[in-house]
Motif scaffolding. Sequence first.
Motif, PDB file in Angstrom:
ATOM      1  N   ILE A  35       0.817  -1.217   0.000  1.00  0.00           N
ATOM      2  CA  ILE A  35       0.000   0.000   0.000  1.00  0.00           C
ATOM      3  C   ILE A  35       0.851   1.269   0.000  1.00  0.00           C
ATOM      4  CG2 ILE A  35      -1.660   1.350   1.355  1.00  0.00           C
ATOM      5  CD1 ILE A  35      -2.776  -1.392   2.357  1.00  0.00           C
ATOM      6  N   ASN A  39       3.755   1.001  -3.948  1.00  0.00           N
ATOM      7  CA  ASN A  39       2.724   1.751  -4.668  1.00  0.00           C
ATOM      8  C   ASN A  39       3.352   2.762  -5.647  1.00  0.00           C
ATOM      9  OD1 ASN A  39       0.648   3.581  -5.338  1.00  0.00           O
ATOM     10  ND2 ASN A  39      -0.435   3.094  -3.452  1.00  0.00           N
ATOM     11  N   TRP A  41       2.045   5.349  -7.055  1.00  0.00           N
ATOM     12  CA  TRP A  41       1.543   6.716  -6.956  1.00  0.00           C
ATOM     13  C   TRP A  41       2.580   7.593  -6.273  1.00  0.00           C
ATOM     14  CZ3 TRP A  41      -3.809   5.094  -4.700  1.00  0.00           C
ATOM     15  CH2 TRP A  41      -4.564   4.504  -5.708  1.00  0.00           C
ATOM     16  N   ARG A  68       7.505   2.940  -5.970  1.00  0.00           N
ATOM     17  CA  ARG A  68       7.806   1.637  -6.570  1.00  0.00           C
ATOM     18  C   ARG A  68       9.016   0.952  -5.953  1.00  0.00           C
ATOM     19  NH1 ARG A  68       9.163   0.236 -11.164  1.00  0.00           N
ATOM     20  NH2 ARG A  68      10.278   2.094 -11.805  1.00  0.00           N
TER      21      ARG A  68
END
Length: 191
Positions: A35, A39, A41, A68
């Motif tokens: 999460i 992630n 984002w 990442r």
Amino acid sequence: MSDIPVIDLSKAPGERAAWDRPAWRVYLWAICELIFITNPWQISSRLRIHVLRAFGAEIGPGVIFRPRTRVKLPWKLHIGDRSWIGEGVWFHNQDHVYVGHDVVLSQEAFLTTGSHAHRRDMALITRPIRIDDGVWVTSRCVVLGGSHIGRSALLRPMSLVDGCVIPAGEVWGGNPVKFVASRFPTSAVPR
């Protein structure tokens, strides 16, 4: 050909010995890593670092931790002040990884401390990685357990450091890794 042995992997010792934590904590970490850390984002680097610290990572102030990234076992990760961890860096740290201050680990660098007893039973073998202050590990380098990269050394893209020592202030590159040049002119070596 039948006289060449094959290791029965169903009898191979598992990797849980490297966990050093209860299974529930490792599984909870796996969820949080997915999460908050892996992630893609562009969420806050500060949030990523907060989650890593909550699971035992030692991370100094001013560190930038890009998206990442992956961290196998955060309680075995130690990063000094103001270091930059690039997008896609993977700490496959079944043993401790020590990263000094002002270090750059560029995109998709892979640091792994584990290997296997390939002639015996495929049991996990681990050795720590030490990266000293001021080092730049450029894109897609692989650093294996037992490696020690000296102060302000630089690894060229896609290099493999196979458990050796890279001297301070030098540029190394390739596979196998070899000396390329001095990083700084002798009069400009940082102190």
